[in-house]
Write a protein that holds these residues in place. Sequence first.
Motif, short mmCIF file in Angstrom:
data_model
loop_
_atom_site.label_atom_id
_atom_site.label_comp_id
_atom_site.label_asym_id
_atom_site.label_seq_id
_atom_site.Cartn_x
_atom_site.Cartn_y
_atom_site.Cartn_z
N TYR A 167 0.84 -1.20 0.00
CA TYR A 167 0.00 0.00 0.00
C TYR A 167 0.87 1.25 0.00
O TYR A 167 1.83 1.36 0.79
N LEU B 268 -6.10 12.95 1.94
CA LEU B 268 -5.68 11.89 1.03
C LEU B 268 -5.95 12.28 -0.41
O LEU B 268 -7.08 12.64 -0.77
N TYR C 41 -4.31 6.75 -3.68
CA TYR C 41 -3.64 5.64 -3.03
C TYR C 41 -3.57 4.45 -3.97
O TYR C 41 -4.25 4.41 -5.01
N VAL D 258 -3.09 -0.01 -3.79
CA VAL D 258 -2.97 -1.21 -2.96
C VAL D 258 -2.04 -2.24 -3.58
O VAL D 258 -1.89 -3.35 -3.04
N ARG E 185 2.49 1.30 3.73
CA ARG E 185 2.32 0.33 4.80
C ARG E 185 2.20 -1.05 4.17
O ARG E 185 1.92 -1.19 2.98
N GLY F 39 -6.04 -6.20 8.85
CA GLY F 39 -5.50 -5.75 10.12
C GLY F 39 -4.89 -4.37 10.03
O GLY F 39 -4.66 -3.85 8.94
N VAL F 40 -4.64 -3.79 11.18
CA VAL F 40 -4.15 -2.43 11.24
C VAL F 40 -2.63 -2.44 11.19
O VAL F 40 -1.98 -3.15 11.96
N SER F 41 -2.08 -1.69 10.28
CA SER F 41 -0.63 -1.56 10.22
C SER F 41 -0.29 -0.07 10.10
O SER F 41 -1.07 0.69 9.53
N PRO F 42 0.84 0.35 10.64
CA PRO F 42 1.14 1.78 10.65
C PRO F 42 1.54 2.29 9.28
O PRO F 42 2.13 1.57 8.47
N LEU F 43 1.21 3.54 9.03
CA LEU F 43 1.71 4.24 7.84
C LEU F 43 3.12 4.75 8.12
O LEU F 43 3.39 5.30 9.19
N PHE G 242 5.75 7.41 6.75
CA PHE G 242 5.74 8.62 5.92
C PHE G 242 7.16 9.01 5.49
O PHE G 242 8.14 8.78 6.22
N GLY G 243 7.24 9.63 4.30
CA GLY G 243 8.44 10.32 3.92
C GLY G 243 8.49 11.67 4.61
O GLY G 243 7.59 12.02 5.39
#
Lengths: 114, 109
Positions: free
Chosen positions: A31, A45, A48, A50, A94, A99-103, A105-106
Amino acid sequence: NAGVTQTPKFQVLKTGQSMTLQCAQDMNHEYMSWYRQDPGMGLRLIHYSVGAGITDQGEVPNGYNVSRSTTEDFPLRLLSAAPSQTSVYFCASRRGGQGVSPLHFGNGTRLTVT
Amino acid sequence: TQLLEQSPQFLSIQEGENLTVYCNSSSVFSSLQWYRQEPGEGPVLLVTVVTGGEVKKLKRLTFQFGDARKDSSLHITAAQPGDTGLYLCAGGSDNRLAFGKGNQVVVIP
């Protein structure tokens, strides 16, 4: 690992010019996304993806194009820059799946359109 | 778009004091994330809360997810100058994560 790398860090454009903001990640994340951050507006946003070959619109997609030809890269194109596109742009990635996963960032590209 | 409202927008405190900032919504979230952003850098994840009523601690930072999963709070105990930054809450679908406008916290030495 470099994480998420954005180039350039700063850019000044004239109205009507085009440019591409580059984003690359070396974490094999499925993602990837682009946000813009404006004072008083928070992070919004733009587009995006996937996975390679798959993109979709976010909250504020007008004036921006994206493509995802590889897992690593997710460039953001401004075809005809407008002063309203003056902002700080952040790319984030990410891992995919449920499930939840952290973003991740640049550090952003600060764009000024005159 | 699920709206996340953060308050207060700006908070300035002396080193050693405690503070609490809030993230509220009318929508129910399956999870909420808190990020911290420093000048010139991208946001960095602090914590994810997933269960209503959940409390998570990260050193001097305490995060709470509301029982109804519509709100969250961040409490900092004995704030230090290194806690200065923009705190962002985020929630929504995995593919369309929405962010609040942030709580700007300044800790004065």
